[in-house]
Design a protein around this motif. Structure first.
Motif, PDB file in Angstrom:
ATOM      1  N   GLN A  47      -6.456  -1.323   6.613  1.00 18.79           N
ATOM      2  CA  GLN A  47      -5.067  -0.877   6.666  1.00 18.79           C
ATOM      3  C   GLN A  47      -4.941   0.422   7.460  1.00 18.79           C
ATOM      4  OE1 GLN A  47      -2.804  -2.834   5.689  1.00 18.79           O
ATOM      5  NE2 GLN A  47      -4.102  -4.300   4.594  1.00 18.79           N
ATOM      6  N   PHE A  48      -5.878   1.301   7.254  1.00 19.56           N
ATOM      7  CA  PHE A  48      -5.859   2.580   7.967  1.00 19.56           C
ATOM      8  C   PHE A  48      -6.024   2.361   9.476  1.00 19.56           C
ATOM      9  CE2 PHE A  48      -8.758   5.760   9.888  1.00 19.56           C
ATOM     10  CZ  PHE A  48      -7.839   6.782  10.034  1.00 19.56           C
ATOM     11  N   LEU A  94       0.813  -1.211   0.000  1.00 23.97           N
ATOM     12  CA  LEU A  94       0.000   0.000   0.000  1.00 23.97           C
ATOM     13  C   LEU A  94       0.846   1.262   0.000  1.00 23.97           C
ATOM     14  CD1 LEU A  94      -2.769  -1.123   2.514  1.00 23.97           C
ATOM     15  CD2 LEU A  94      -2.981  -0.861   0.039  1.00 23.97           C
ATOM     16  N   ASP A 138      -7.813  -6.898   3.138  1.00 23.08           N
ATOM     17  CA  ASP A 138      -7.163  -6.272   1.976  1.00 23.08           C
ATOM     18  C   ASP A 138      -7.768  -4.923   1.640  1.00 23.08           C
ATOM     19  OD1 ASP A 138      -9.610  -7.237   1.277  1.00 23.08           O
ATOM     20  OD2 ASP A 138      -8.939  -8.227  -0.582  1.00 23.08           O
ATOM     21  N   LEU A 190      -1.096   4.663  -1.455  1.00 21.01           N
ATOM     22  CA  LEU A 190      -2.366   4.808  -0.754  1.00 21.01           C
ATOM     23  C   LEU A 190      -2.202   5.584   0.529  1.00 21.01           C
ATOM     24  CD1 LEU A 190      -5.354   4.057  -0.617  1.00 21.01           C
ATOM     25  CD2 LEU A 190      -4.698   1.965   0.575  1.00 21.01           C
ATOM     26  N   VAL A 191      -1.121   5.212   1.231  1.00 19.78           N
ATOM     27  CA  VAL A 191      -0.853   5.966   2.452  1.00 19.78           C
ATOM     28  C   VAL A 191       0.541   6.556   2.411  1.00 19.78           C
ATOM     29  CG1 VAL A 191      -2.420   4.650   3.878  1.00 19.78           C
ATOM     30  CG2 VAL A 191      -0.082   3.844   3.577  1.00 19.78           C
ATOM     31  N   LYS A 241      -8.819  -0.751   2.250  1.00 20.35           N
ATOM     32  CA  LYS A 241      -8.159   0.462   2.725  1.00 20.35           C
ATOM     33  C   LYS A 241      -8.514   0.763   4.168  1.00 20.35           C
ATOM     34  CE  LYS A 241      -9.896   3.013  -0.483  1.00 20.35           C
ATOM     35  NZ  LYS A 241     -10.215   4.248  -1.237  1.00 20.35           N
ATOM     36  N   CYS A 242      -9.751   0.454   4.572  1.00 21.08           N
ATOM     37  CA  CYS A 242     -10.209   0.761   5.931  1.00 21.08           C
ATOM     38  C   CYS A 242      -9.423  -0.048   6.953  1.00 21.08           C
ATOM     39  CB  CYS A 242     -11.702   0.467   6.047  1.00 21.08           C
ATOM     40  SG  CYS A 242     -12.396   0.894   7.666  1.00 21.08           S
ATOM     41  N   GLN A 269      -4.375  12.524   3.324  1.00 20.97           N
ATOM     42  CA  GLN A 269      -3.963  11.115   3.447  1.00 20.97           C
ATOM     43  C   GLN A 269      -4.476  10.591   4.782  1.00 20.97           C
ATOM     44  OE1 GLN A 269      -2.566   9.564   1.071  1.00 20.97           O
ATOM     45  NE2 GLN A 269      -2.092  11.283  -0.266  1.00 20.97           N
ATOM     46  N   PRO A 270      -4.569   9.259   4.902  1.00 21.69           N
ATOM     47  CA  PRO A 270      -4.976   8.700   6.201  1.00 21.69           C
ATOM     48  C   PRO A 270      -4.067   9.190   7.294  1.00 21.69           C
ATOM     49  CG  PRO A 270      -4.953   7.023   4.485  1.00 21.69           C
ATOM     50  CD  PRO A 270      -4.370   8.235   3.891  1.00 21.69           C
ATOM     51  N   PHE A 295     -11.583   6.662   4.048  1.00 22.74           N
ATOM     52  CA  PHE A 295     -11.049   5.311   3.849  1.00 22.74           C
ATOM     53  C   PHE A 295     -12.042   4.187   4.153  1.00 22.74           C
ATOM     54  CE2 PHE A 295      -7.272   7.894   4.525  1.00 22.74           C
ATOM     55  CZ  PHE A 295      -6.482   7.498   3.454  1.00 22.74           C
ATOM     56  N   CYS A 296     -13.126   4.485   4.878  1.00 27.71           N
ATOM     57  CA  CYS A 296     -14.033   3.408   5.305  1.00 27.71           C
ATOM     58  C   CYS A 296     -15.454   3.607   4.805  1.00 27.71           C
ATOM     59  CB  CYS A 296     -14.028   3.305   6.828  1.00 27.71           C
ATOM     60  SG  CYS A 296     -12.408   2.943   7.542  1.00 27.71           S
TER      61      CYS A 296
END
Length: 1173
Positions: free
Chosen positions: A155-156, A15, A150, A20-21, A152-153, A32-33, A114-115
């Motif tokens: 991972q954040f 990521l 897998d 992504l981050v 984005k939420c 960004q997150p 992200f969620c």
């Protein structure tokens, strides 16, 4: 050491690379997150720290792509705690970034970015609506595991989670629920959210949570009530955070910092996540290289896992389907709920596994499934592996059992932490196990602790896999890898092998102690032996009231677990031949009892009942393996029975089993292995030998393979069976009915019972009275009798036959009898029989009677004459045939000295009482009843059953035989002939002759005189010679010699000297003359008077001597006049001077006739004269 997200979680690296981050808080200002108004990478106060601690991240990622999240993670991982290495300015900057990142307005914004998808379709939607500070973050953490990994939420939130768990002020609910308790328990102040702004405090309070965990797991002295007062809400928060931390090693900051080096040393290849790193570290906690601080925190975390099974991620993930199928889902609750504990989960899963295996076992045996029963779901290999791992943790770390921590706190402090330090490497559990066996209350566990330890043993289920107990495994490694290597394919088989080697030279003290500690608990719960459980489950339920399930998970009916009672029931059933267990179950029951019979404490019924007796009799200088023998030596004594009745009952039952199965006597079978292998191998290989091995050992005590130790154990069991015949299994089974019918009055005294049965056998066989013993009882009576004869325990000789030894004790001392064997004592008394007191004579006479009836009972005779019996008599020794064979006139003179001596002694005994001549009484029964009724009635009277009567029957019949006019049956004559001939061998065998000539023999026929003269073979022949020459002055002796001489006239075979001298002439001249009635002697005498008949000189000389001897005998011992004409005829026809008698008788008649003729006219003349008048 892993310090970047790329090495901690592969997904993060991808990521970051994708951006992504990667540009969170980037210079381009894009959202960004975790974006923050502060750009941490450009903060001058952090530049030195970033350059120092984040070199790898800078090298791997261009600076324009390096995010503040990556830098924040890097700085957090620096040092053993977050404040030890960062500069003061940078620490403040890190704190500000973290607060900004997790503040609700920014956190909500990040959630929206992200969620979005997850909020729409999952249960986390309410979290986005939370407005209280920190509550949104707390809510999201609760549902993190439900999100796609897998996405984005996920991972954040994972990255935010790493930040939040370094400081619990960021999790609002924790502050609300636990703030007050943190203060009360002195775990440091938690700064309120309202004070965050402009607060100058350390940015990590992981130590606060660590403090609370330590208080919950290791309750400090004096704060028990305070710890108990912590609310369930606070406990829930601590457990919830600990559960989330346990998922990923990096999230548990104290654990991470304390164990970073150990992780690299032991678990470098283990990927973080799902609790795998923690599990790996736990498996190496015993390693000497493990950092003590790491080990301490691992123990605390293990304690939390014990209280909350949710923390056991590898187990719950590997067994998710099994938990659902077998209804083992963790129930909602808190520390007070048992269904929240790891032990509850393990027991539930193990119960399902045992049920599955039991069903598979029955199906493999061809048993159909019960009606309305489905086939159970199998357990995956992964789930079974995790079960073993976590059972091992339970044994290794006692804190994982909350019940044990609470119930055994005092015992652990008192017995297992002498220096204030808890023993490591699982030794605490074994320390408690050791004290569980203590009989002294000062060192014993309390009831609560004992119950908790028992529950832990159930969870650990060591019998199913001994490797879960690392202490046991390490202690017994040498044996396991050596002698028991072949059993390593089966964990249960290896444990059985270890038990088989207890008390052997291969067993170390450490291994033995650990092994017995484990077996102590296995012996009190039959389900802990997997082989026994699988084989006997159905029968244990149906016959012994065992529970249907391996573990009673839910117990609404308050059923009581039978516990040890099931094993006791199975033990009894395992030896029940009327209603036996299935072969497989029976085999397992025998295995279990045999392996545990090495210790009293492994047989709960005996130990519980005999504690006081053990303390009194077996506490001093008695090894644990000798305790059973010690109790058995005492338990048959009257005082023991009265004081310890319950103990006596349990010992009685076990000893009965031991008498049936010799392999239960492990000490004996091990010590006697050489003898067993050589002489009893075919018996020991039987599943149950029914006491045959013991009989075999007893009969081979004189063999060279018999060691002193083996002999002592054989003596021990012989002693037990002597005191109570019930402990001789074969004897009891064969003779129980006969004992009840005839000998019940004698109780359990084996000596008295043997004497009673022997008398029954004798009276039936010889006197024809009473019903006979059963065939099997006769056989076993002989075995028991010989065992009694061969008993050679000097210290306990009185136990061989208490009655005999008591009545004969004065005589034993007076005769100075050696007491090496009971047989030797009896033989000494028999040789000195005339000197014994009447009571002793009676009991010795009882033994003489049965040995006379059955020579096989006469061990001394059979042993001394073994060679001669084989040489002269063949293999037949039934009844009195052995002695009859050996007393043959041709055989007795050529016997070996030892055999001849004992045969002579037995013949002398027979001469004292005709009841010791069964052959005589049987064949002469009718003759004795007719001609000797008085003697016959005496012999058959119970009044005289224990009193010697002398040779009253044979003497009477011999007298009748010598008269010629009394009809004696041929078989009886034959028996009497044998008796008469015996006196030729030994003059003492004719009691009347010996009594009359006792003082004459030393003067006329002493051994010296006979040896010097070399003219006579026997004393009787010598006496006859002196009698013939009128040298015998004693009239009574002369009369008895005359009697013997007259008896010999009946048949030439009764005069061995004459028979030997004339045997050739007899065969030539009198071949057709039938024996008896002096016919052959008359034939020879007639031939002597015929000059033309040739007779050998030896025979002629002997006939002339005998003729003169008979004349002297006729003058000395006058013949009895016949009572009838037929008697006169028989007497004259049988007399050797028949022709002379007939000639004189004929002359007398002729003379009378002549006188009559001459005097007849005188009579006539007188008559005429009278008429003429």
């Amino acid at each position: 050491m892993t310090t970047t997200s790329s090495t901690r979680m592969a997904g993060f690296a991808v990521l970051v690379v994708l951006g992504l981050v990667g540009t969170v808080f980037g210079q381009n200002g894009a959202a960004q997150p975790g974006a923050n108004i502060n750009h941490l990478i450009d903060r001058p106060e952090c530049m030195p720290d970033i350059q120092k601690y984040c070199k790898k991240q800078i090298e791997l990622t261009p600076k324009d792509q390096l995010s503040d999240m990556t830098v924040l993670e890097c700085l957090q991982d620096a040092g053993a705690s977050d404040t030890e290495t960062l500069s003061e300015g940078c620490s403040q900057a890190v704190w500000e970034v973290k607060v900004a990142l997790t503040q609700d307005d920014r956190f909500h914004a990040a959630l929206g970015q992200f969620c979005t998808e997850e909020i729409k379709f999952t249960q986390i939607a309410p979290c986005a609506a939370e407005t209280k500070k920190g509550h949104a973050l707390s809510c999201m953490m609760d549902h993190l595991t439900q999100l796609p990994k897998d996405g984005k939420c996920f991972q954040f939130l994972s990255r935010v989670q790493a930040i939040a768990f370094t400081d619990f002020r960021l999790v609002g609910t924790f502050i609300e629920k636990c703030g007050d308790y943190v203060t009360k328990l002195n775990c440091g102040a938690v700064t309120r959210d309202s004070l965050h702004k402009n607060a100058r405090v350390a940015h990590s309070q992981g130590a606060t949570l660590e403090c609370l965990i330590d208080k919950f797991v290791n309750v400090p002295k004096g704060q028990e009530e305070l710890v108990k007062s912590v609310s369930n809400d606070c406990r829930h928060e601590v457990m919830r955070i600990a559960e989330l931390q346990s998922e990923d090693f990096h999230l548990d900051r104290p654990l991470y910092f304390a164990c970073r080096e150990d992780r690299e040393r032991f678990c470098q290849e283990v990927q973080a996540g799902e609790g795998k790193v923690f599990q790996c570290l736990m498996e190496h906690r015993e390693d000497k290289l493990m950092n003590p601080e790491c080990g301490k925190i691992l123990s605390e975390r293990a304690g939390l896992i014990g209280q909350d099974a949710h923390l056991a991620h590898p187990l719950t993930k590997a067994c998710v389907s099994e938990m659902k199928y077998y209804k083992c889902q963790l129930q909602p609750g808190f520390q007070s709920s048992m269904n929240f504990h790891l032990s509850w989960l393990l027991l539930c899963l193990e119960n399902g596994l045992h049920n599955f295996k039991s069903q598979e076992h029955d199906l493999a045996a061809g048993k159909p499934l019960p009606v309305n029963t489905e086939k159970f779901q199998p357990f995956t290999a992964e789930c079974q592996h995790e079960l073993i791992v976590h059972r091992g943790f339970m044994v290794q770390e006692f804190r994982m059992s909350p019940e044990l921590v609470m119930g055994c706190a005092q015992e652990i402090d008192k017995f297992c932490s002498p220096n204030g330090d808890i023993e490591k490497e699982g030794k605490t559990i074994h320390c408690l196990m050791q004290h569980a066996q203590a009989r002294d209350e000062k060192y014993a566990l309390g009831p609560q602790c004992y119950t908790a330890l028992q529950s832990l043993m159930k969870v650990a289920d060591i019998g199913n896999n001994y490797r879960v107990d690392k202490v046991l495994y390490a202690s017994c490694r040498t044996l396991i890898d050596g002698k028991c290597k072949m059993d390593a394919v089966s964990e249960a088989g290896t444990l059985t092998c270890l038990m088989r080697n207890v008390d052997t030279d291969d067993m170390t003290d450490e291994c033995e102690q650990r092994l017995v500690e484990v077996q102590y608990f296995m012996a009190r719960d039959w389900t802990l032996d997997p082989q026994l459980y699988e084989a006997c489950h159905v029968e244990a339920v149906s016959r012994c009231s065992a529970l249907e399930n391996w573990h009673l998970q839910n117990n609404p009916a308050n059923k009581v677990d039978p516990g040890p009672q099931v094993l006791a029931c199975l033990y009894r059933a395992g030896y029940d031949e009327e209603k036996p267990l299935s072969p497989e179950c029976g085999k397992q029951v025998h295995r279990v009892l045999r392996t545990r019979a090495v210790r009293v404490n492994l047989i709960p019924d005996i130990e519980e009942s005999c504690r006081e007796a053990l303390s009194e009799f077996c506490s001093a200088n008695v090894a644990p393996q000798e305790e059973m023998n010690c109790l058995q030596e005492q338990f048959e004594k009257k005082d023991f029975k009265e004081r310890y009745g319950k103990c006596y009952g349990e010992l009685y039952k076990f000893t009965q089993l031991e008498s049936k199965d010799t392999k239960l006597n492990r000490l004996l079978t091990r010590a006697c292995r050489p003898v067993i292998d050589t002489y009893c191998s075919n018996l020991i290989n039987e599943e149950i030998d029914h006491g045959d091995v013991m009989q075999c050992l007893a009969s081979n005590k004189d063999k060279t393979e018999m060691t002193p130790k083996c002999r002592s154990y054989v003596h021990h069991f012989e002693l037990i069976s002597m005191r109570d015949y019930h402990f001789n299994y074969r004897f009891t089974q064969a003779c129980e009915n006969d004992i009840k019918s005839h000998c019940s009055a004698y109780g359990q005294d084996k000596g008295a019972v043997i004497r009673c049965l022997s008398n029954i056998m004798f009276t039936h066989r010889v006197l024809g009275e009473n019903p006979d013993l059963s065939k099997d009882c006769k056989k076993q009576l002989r075995v028991a009798y010989l065992q009694q004869e061969q008993f050679d325990d000097k210290e306990h000789m009185n136990d061989a036959d208490p009655t005999l030894m008591a009545k004969c004790l004065p005589d034993i001392k007076r005769l100075q009898c050696k007491t090496d064997t009971f047989e030797g004592v009896v033989e000494c008394l028999r040789e000195g029989f005339d000197q014994l007191n009447p009571e002793c004579k009676a009991v010795i006479f009882d033994r003489q009677k049965i040995e006379a009836v059955e020579n096989a009972f006469d061990d001394e005779l059979m042993r001394q004459c073994k060679f001669d019996l084989k040489k002269f008599c063949g293999a037949t020794t039934e009844g009195d045939t052995a002695l009859r064979c050996l007393t043959n006139t041709k055989i007795i003179r050529v016997l070996q000295p030892g055999c001849q001596k004992i045969v002579r002694e037995r013949l002398r005994e027979q001469s004292r009482d005709d009841r010791l001549r069964p052959g005589l009484l049987q064949v002469c029964d009718a003759d004795a009843r007719t001609h000797c009724s008085e003697a016959y009635n005496k012999v058959h009277s119970q009044t005289y059953s224990e009193q010697q009567l002398g040779a009253i029957v044979s003497a009477c019949l011999r007298e009748k035989l010598a008269r010629y006019n009394v009809p004696i049956s041929p078989p009886c004559k034959s028996e009497l002939s044998i008796i008469i001939l015996e006196a030729e061998f030994d003059v003492q065998l004719d009691p009347m002759l010996y009594k009359a000539c006792k003082n004459v023999i030393p003067i006329h026929c002493s051994n010296k005189i006979m040896k010097e003269g070399a003219r006579f073979d026997t004393v009787l022949e010598c006496l006859k010679a002196d009698f013939y020459t009128s040298q015998i002055q004693d009239q009574e002796c002369a009369k008895q010699i005359a009697r013997v001489t007259q008896e010999a006239l009946v048949d030439i075979h009764l005069d061995p000297s004459l028979h030997e001298a004339c045997s050739v002439d007899m065969n030539r001249l009198c071949r057709d003359v039938p024996p008896g009635q002096s016919r052959i002697i008359t034939c020879l005498m007639d031939a002597l008077d015929v000059p033309r008949v040739t007779i050998s000189d030896v025979c002629r000389t002997k006939l002339v001597e005998r003729k003169k001897l008979w004349n002297v005998a006729a003058q000395t011992g006058s013949f009895v006049l016949p009572a009838s004409l037929s008697g006169i005829y028989n007497a004259i026809a049988a007399h050797p001077e028949r022709d002379s008698i007939l000639a004189w008788f004929g002359g007398a008649i002729l003379f009378v006739l002549l006188v009559g003729c001459c005097c007849g006219r005188c009579s006539k003349r007188t008559s005429s004269e009278l008429k003429n008048r």
